[in-house]
Design an enzyme around this catalytic site. Structure first.
Site, PDB file in Angstrom:
ATOM      1  N   GLN A 186      -5.461  -3.249  10.827  1.00  0.00           N
ATOM      2  CA  GLN A 186      -4.326  -2.617  11.502  1.00  0.00           C
ATOM      3  C   GLN A 186      -4.721  -1.318  12.183  1.00  0.00           C
ATOM      4  O   GLN A 186      -3.869  -0.450  12.435  1.00  0.00           O
ATOM      5  CB  GLN A 186      -3.202  -2.349  10.506  1.00  0.00           C
ATOM      6  CG  GLN A 186      -2.567  -3.624   9.991  1.00  0.00           C
ATOM      7  CD  GLN A 186      -1.365  -3.318   9.107  1.00  0.00           C
ATOM      8  OE1 GLN A 186      -0.332  -2.872   9.589  1.00  0.00           O
ATOM      9  NE2 GLN A 186      -1.501  -3.546   7.823  1.00  0.00           N
TER      10      GLN A 186
ATOM     11  N   LYS B  77       0.836  -1.204   0.000  1.00  0.00           N
ATOM     12  CA  LYS B  77       0.000   0.000   0.000  1.00  0.00           C
ATOM     13  C   LYS B  77       0.872   1.256   0.000  1.00  0.00           C
ATOM     14  O   LYS B  77       0.653   2.180  -0.765  1.00  0.00           O
ATOM     15  CB  LYS B  77      -0.906   0.023   1.247  1.00  0.00           C
ATOM     16  CG  LYS B  77      -1.906  -1.108   1.293  1.00  0.00           C
ATOM     17  CD  LYS B  77      -2.809  -1.010   2.511  1.00  0.00           C
ATOM     18  CE  LYS B  77      -2.085  -1.154   3.838  1.00  0.00           C
ATOM     19  NZ  LYS B  77      -1.452  -2.465   4.043  1.00  0.00           N
ATOM     20  N   THR B  78       1.873   1.255   0.883  1.00  0.00           N
ATOM     21  CA  THR B  78       2.744   2.424   0.963  1.00  0.00           C
ATOM     22  C   THR B  78       3.508   2.580  -0.357  1.00  0.00           C
ATOM     23  O   THR B  78       3.737   3.685  -0.833  1.00  0.00           O
ATOM     24  CB  THR B  78       3.698   2.295   2.162  1.00  0.00           C
ATOM     25  OG1 THR B  78       2.894   2.120   3.327  1.00  0.00           O
ATOM     26  CG2 THR B  78       4.555   3.521   2.339  1.00  0.00           C
TER      27      THR B  78
ATOM     28  N   ASP C 224      -1.612   7.793   3.759  1.00  0.00           N
ATOM     29  CA  ASP C 224      -1.193   6.442   4.177  1.00  0.00           C
ATOM     30  C   ASP C 224      -1.832   6.142   5.544  1.00  0.00           C
ATOM     31  O   ASP C 224      -2.200   7.065   6.271  1.00  0.00           O
ATOM     32  CB  ASP C 224       0.343   6.401   4.285  1.00  0.00           C
ATOM     33  CG  ASP C 224       0.881   4.970   4.251  1.00  0.00           C
ATOM     34  OD1 ASP C 224       0.069   4.037   4.073  1.00  0.00           O
ATOM     35  OD2 ASP C 224       2.103   4.779   4.401  1.00  0.00           O
ATOM     36  N   GLU C 225      -1.954   4.872   5.901  1.00  0.00           N
ATOM     37  CA  GLU C 225      -2.490   4.463   7.215  1.00  0.00           C
ATOM     38  C   GLU C 225      -3.848   5.127   7.485  1.00  0.00           C
ATOM     39  O   GLU C 225      -4.100   5.633   8.582  1.00  0.00           O
ATOM     40  CB  GLU C 225      -1.516   4.823   8.346  1.00  0.00           C
ATOM     41  CG  GLU C 225      -0.088   4.314   8.163  1.00  0.00           C
ATOM     42  CD  GLU C 225       0.087   2.843   8.526  1.00  0.00           C
ATOM     43  OE1 GLU C 225      -0.905   2.208   8.907  1.00  0.00           O
ATOM     44  OE2 GLU C 225       1.218   2.350   8.404  1.00  0.00           O
TER      45      GLU C 225
ATOM     46  N   ARG D  59       5.194  -7.543  10.896  1.00  0.00           N
ATOM     47  CA  ARG D  59       6.423  -6.764  10.669  1.00  0.00           C
ATOM     48  C   ARG D  59       7.552  -7.680  10.198  1.00  0.00           C
ATOM     49  O   ARG D  59       8.570  -7.235   9.712  1.00  0.00           O
ATOM     50  CB  ARG D  59       6.883  -6.028  11.948  1.00  0.00           C
ATOM     51  CG  ARG D  59       5.958  -4.992  12.537  1.00  0.00           C
ATOM     52  CD  ARG D  59       5.439  -4.020  11.539  1.00  0.00           C
ATOM     53  NE  ARG D  59       4.151  -4.445  11.040  1.00  0.00           N
ATOM     54  CZ  ARG D  59       3.619  -3.982   9.896  1.00  0.00           C
ATOM     55  NH1 ARG D  59       4.253  -3.118   9.174  1.00  0.00           N
ATOM     56  NH2 ARG D  59       2.444  -4.409   9.480  1.00  0.00           N
TER      57      ARG D  59
HETATM   58  P1  ATP Z   1       1.781  -2.217   5.976  1.00  0.00           P
HETATM   59  O1  ATP Z   1       0.365  -2.703   5.982  1.00  0.00           O
HETATM   60  O2  ATP Z   1       2.609  -2.912   6.970  1.00  0.00           O
HETATM   61  O3  ATP Z   1       1.862  -0.737   6.022  1.00  0.00           O
HETATM   62  P2  ATP Z   1       2.093  -2.028   3.121  1.00  0.00           P
HETATM   63  O4  ATP Z   1       0.857  -2.614   2.557  1.00  0.00           O
HETATM   64  O5  ATP Z   1       2.196  -0.559   3.156  1.00  0.00           O
HETATM   65  O6  ATP Z   1       2.377  -2.669   4.546  1.00  0.00           O
HETATM   66  P3  ATP Z   1       4.626  -1.912   1.802  1.00  0.00           P
HETATM   67  O7  ATP Z   1       5.403  -1.514   3.001  1.00  0.00           O
HETATM   68  O8  ATP Z   1       4.322  -0.905   0.763  1.00  0.00           O
HETATM   69  O9  ATP Z   1       3.287  -2.644   2.287  1.00  0.00           O
HETATM   70  O10 ATP Z   1       5.303  -3.153   1.097  1.00  0.00           O
HETATM   71  C1  ATP Z   1       5.762  -4.281   1.840  1.00  0.00           C
HETATM   72  C2  ATP Z   1       7.034  -4.812   1.218  1.00  0.00           C
HETATM   73  O11 ATP Z   1       6.750  -5.397  -0.048  1.00  0.00           O
HETATM   74  C3  ATP Z   1       8.075  -3.753   0.964  1.00  0.00           C
HETATM   75  O12 ATP Z   1       9.340  -4.293   1.202  1.00  0.00           O
HETATM   76  C4  ATP Z   1       7.878  -3.420  -0.503  1.00  0.00           C
HETATM   77  O13 ATP Z   1       9.066  -2.922  -1.068  1.00  0.00           O
HETATM   78  C5  ATP Z   1       7.510  -4.782  -1.075  1.00  0.00           C
HETATM   79  N1  ATP Z   1       6.636  -4.697  -2.282  1.00  0.00           N
HETATM   80  C6  ATP Z   1       5.458  -4.054  -2.376  1.00  0.00           C
HETATM   81  N2  ATP Z   1       4.918  -4.226  -3.614  1.00  0.00           N
HETATM   82  C7  ATP Z   1       5.769  -4.986  -4.303  1.00  0.00           C
HETATM   83  C8  ATP Z   1       5.784  -5.544  -5.648  1.00  0.00           C
HETATM   84  N3  ATP Z   1       4.792  -5.310  -6.506  1.00  0.00           N
HETATM   85  N4  ATP Z   1       6.838  -6.294  -6.011  1.00  0.00           N
HETATM   86  C9  ATP Z   1       7.850  -6.543  -5.142  1.00  0.00           C
HETATM   87  N5  ATP Z   1       7.885  -6.076  -3.877  1.00  0.00           N
HETATM   88  C10 ATP Z   1       6.872  -5.308  -3.456  1.00  0.00           C
HETATM   89 MG    MG Z   2       2.379   0.762   4.759  1.00  0.00          MG
END
Ligand code: ATP
Ligand code: MG
Length: 709
Positions: A257, A45-46, A226-227, A641
């Site tokens: 979350q 998402k981030t 975000d969040e 995490r």
């Molecule tokens: P959280 O819910 O904990 O905030 P998030 O949904 O924001 O997590 P991110 O932190 O954006 O997730 O991504 C998690 C991990 O996966 C990071 O290391 C990111 O670089 C990797 N990632 C995200 N999308 C891809 C993708 N399409 N291909 C490869 N790696 C990815």
């Molecule tokens: Mg995130």
């Protein structure tokens, strides 16, 4: 030129699409209108937000017309760095900051519409605490804490003191509402705001003044959040007005979350989005790129009992990896030793297999816990083993006495109505201006309706003070004016640092620290903090770092006064955090959004996680079901995490006062449903197995020798 730009754009496009899956790309390319990305942990998402910033810029939106709102300053600086990697310098002009920092920026420009000076001071939690004590006429810390909590809650619901009073049920509520009213009067008199006001006041300005709202509606073309699940009611109202009728925004979040309900965050904001924005495009992400399937399975199992706002699925293609370990320690010291032993053995490559085995640097490890106090025992064990670490989410640099002292001077220089800053500055270091003098000054200022500082320059002040006291105060006032003038003209890193060093010398601040502290080492370390702080401030004057609350993003150099206006929002000297090769110790709340190859969740006992107050447990009551759900989400945040290995540990006995008492594992451990044959990590069993193996080998060798004979 055009050709080169075109080629750069094409390269960026290719680069981005290679790093995003299909639904992520859909979210990134939905440039006009409202978009909600709803997905579980680690699904990128981030990453959608950072790539969407790049995409918006690429499609021609000026960088300064994009805002991205993060949950913490640290997350903002990480996002800025990622965006810089994607689009280069232009990322510096995107306003990437927290809701509060955005509030400061908006208020500095629109405060006058609601009768507030643009130079307003920002009170931190401990200033607020003293103001509330004063407003409620109490010295009782507990009582003031309760009021502080309640007033903050009211503000987060958008309630004025009058509204709070009319809704009050019972005497306690009524008293608190009256304290709220008197507290607000004080803030107004000092031209000061608290953290909650940084959201509430911009909202009020937008609601009450159409021209203000119109202006801000047109400032941003797109706002990304975000969040989103942890926004509160007034943040949502404000966001809605800021994006205006065209509603061009992207919110990303995960209802599983949501962990700030206790601070007023509400999932209603998620539910209301489709109603308030019928054109909302909802995109779900299902692939988790962070964790192995063993870790993800434990997370999915755990969160299953919570009611679902939106059904979700989450899978990982990273393979099973190491099984999740559950560890039962005898007591907290034992647990800490085991954590250290695990870090050491993972570093030695004895346990993690597959991809996890290559993550062996200190920064690849995190120890997470529910409450700050749990860090102490772990810290001691790490220190004994000489393992470098940092504690995040603990006491912030800016809560230290010496830093707060200096900040009060900065506040007074920018806002001379700030009476609390005046009182701290006039008494730190001591300058022979006593309590009685200040009391008389206070009465004089109140009767003349002026601030304490203004009172210093009133002609009739000498009539209420002795000659010496009057002289001392006037002298102080002149010093403040003189220093404020010099701070305003200390532009750029070198000038700012030179000024601060001269000022501290004239103030005799170092000597003050040594006089205050019996312990010389402590005084020296306080002085080191002061120097570090000054260097940090000076660097910001040099324009080396962007300051999201600054009015101009492009000024290369700033004056010390400009920089001083936004420091109240900082909690860490952010550069210090980056790329430090150390083990992280963090509360679960502060770990949100982050990831580490190896994670250890400690103290996962009933009573700690889910947290239960002493009153509740001694009354034999079970935890309130809604709170239990939030605690479960907190555990879910903790588990997710971890990228490669996860250890969850609990203690069989825990300290209650001085005694060790029997303790239970958290119900969440059973809920994770980790397969039984893999879950136990018991070094004694391992040792027994090794001994048996050696014994068998020895017996076999002996038998072989005997055969030979
Ligand atoms: P959280 O819910 O904990 O905030 P998030 O949904 O924001 O997590 P991110 O932190 O954006 O997730 O991504 C998690 C991990 O996966 C990071 O290391 C990111 O670089 C990797 N990632 C995200 N999308 C891809 C993708 N399409 N291909 C490869 N790696 C990815
Ligand atoms: Mg995130």
């Amino acid at each position: 030129m055009i050709f080169t730009q075109g080629r750069q754009r094409a390269t960026l496009s290719f680069f981005m699409s290679a790093q995003l899956n299909l639904p992520q790309l859909q979210a990134v390319h939905h440039l006009n209108g409202p978009c909600l990305v709803l997905a579980g942990a680690g699904s990128g998402k981030t990453r959608v937000i950072t790539h969407k910033i790049a995409q918006l810029i690429q499609s021609g939106v000026p960088a300064e017309r994009i805002a991205a709102i993060t949950f913490t300053n640290k997350a903002a600086s990480e996002m800025r760095e990622r965006a810089r990697q994607l689009v280069g310098k232009a990322a510096g002009s995107v306003r990437i900051c927290t809701f509060h920092a955005l509030g400061v920026w908006v208020l500095r420009q629109s405060a006058q519409a609601i009768g507030l000076s643009a130079q307003f001071s920002i009170m931190d939690a401990s200033d607020v605490h003293s103001l509330i004590k004063d407003a409620g006429g109490t010295t009782d810390k507990g009582e003031a804490n309760r009021w502080q909590w309640q007033i903050s809650g009211w503000k987060n619901q958008g309630l004025s003191p009058q509204a709070a009073l009319s809704q009050a049920q019972g005497d306690d509520d009524r008293t608190a509402a009256l304290v709220y009213e008197r507290y607000q009067e004080r803030l107004r008199a000092y031209q000061a705001v608290d953290f909650d006001d940084l959201i509430l006041l911009p909202l009020r300005a937008f609601e009450q003044h159409e021209e203000v709202r119109r202006h801000w509606e047109s400032v941003f073309d797109h706002i990304l959040v975000d969040e989103y699940q942890d926004t509160n009611a007034i943040q949502y109202e404000w966001l809605k007005l800021m994006v205006g009728p065209k509603g061009s925004f992207t919110a990303v979040g995960d209802d599983d979350q949501s962990i700030y309900g206790w601070r007023g965050a509400t999932l209603d904001n998620l539910k209301r989005l489709p109603e308030d924005f019928p054109a909302l495009r909802v995109i779900k992400l299902e692939q988790n790129y962070r964790s192995t399937t063993s870790i993800l399975q434990a997370a999915n199992q755990l969160i299953a009992p919570n009611p679902k706002l939106f059904p979700k699925r989450l899978f990982s293609e990273l393979g099973a990896g190491e099984p999740v370990r559950i560890l039962d320690a005898d007591h907290e010291e034992h647990e800490a030793d085991r954590v250290v032993a695990r870090i050491q053995s993972l570093r030695a490559g004895q346990q993690a297999m597959g991809a996890g085995a290559s993550f062996k640097e200190w920064k690849h490890f995190a120890v997470l816990y529910r409450a700050n106090h749990q860090a102490k025992v772990i810290e001691q064990a790490l220190r004994r083993a000489q393992i470098p670490y940092k504690v995040s989410g603990g006491q912030s640099f800016f809560e230290r006495t010496e830093i707060r002292d200096l900040c009060s001077w900065f506040r007074l220089w920018t806002n001379q109505d700030d009476d609390p800053a005046f009182l701290r500055a006039v008494t730190t270091p001591k300058r022979g201006i006593g309590h009685q003098t200040l009391e008389k000054l206070g009465q004089f200022a109140a009767s003349h309706h002026v601030s304490l500082f203004e009172a210093l320059f009133q002609n009739s002040l000498h009539t209420v003070l002795t000659g010496r006291a009057h002289e001392g105060l006037r002298h102080f006032g002149q010093n403040v004016n003189d220093w404020a003038y010099r701070a305003k003209h200390a532009v750029g890193q070198t000038a700012a640092l030179a000024f601060m060093m001269e000022w501290l010398k004239e103030l005799n601040y170092e000597q003050h620290l040594y006089e205050l502290e019996d312990n010389e080492r402590l005084a020296a370390s306080r002085w080191d903090n002061v120097l570090e702080f000054c260097n940090w401030m000076a660097r910001r004057c040099g324009g080396a770092e962007e300051d999201p609350t600054s009015l101009q993003l492009h000024t290369p150099e700033k004056s010390l006064l400009d920089v001083a206006q936004s420091i109240a929002l900082m909690s860490t000297l952010s550069e210090r955090d980056q790329d430090q090769n150390v083990v992280t110790l963090s509360t679960l709340h502060a770990a949100k959004g982050l990831e580490w190859p190896h994670v250890m969740l400690v103290g996962v006992n009933e009573g700690s996680l889910p947290f239960q107050s002493g009153d509740e447990s001694s009354a034999g009551l079970d935890i309130d079901p809604l709170r239990l759900q939030e605690e479960r989400r907190l555990m879910y945040v903790g588990i997710t995490r971890a990228q490669h290995t996860l250890l969850v540990s609990w203690c069989k006995r825990r300290k209650r006062g001085r005694e060790l008492q029997a303790a239970q594992p958290s119900r969440f451990i059973a809920e994770m449903a980790v397969p039984a044959d893999t879950q136990k990590e018991d070094p004694r069993a391992k040792l027994r197995a090794l001994r048996e193996e050696f014994a068998q080998r020895a017996a076999a060798t002996a038998a072989a020798i005997k055969d030979k004979d």
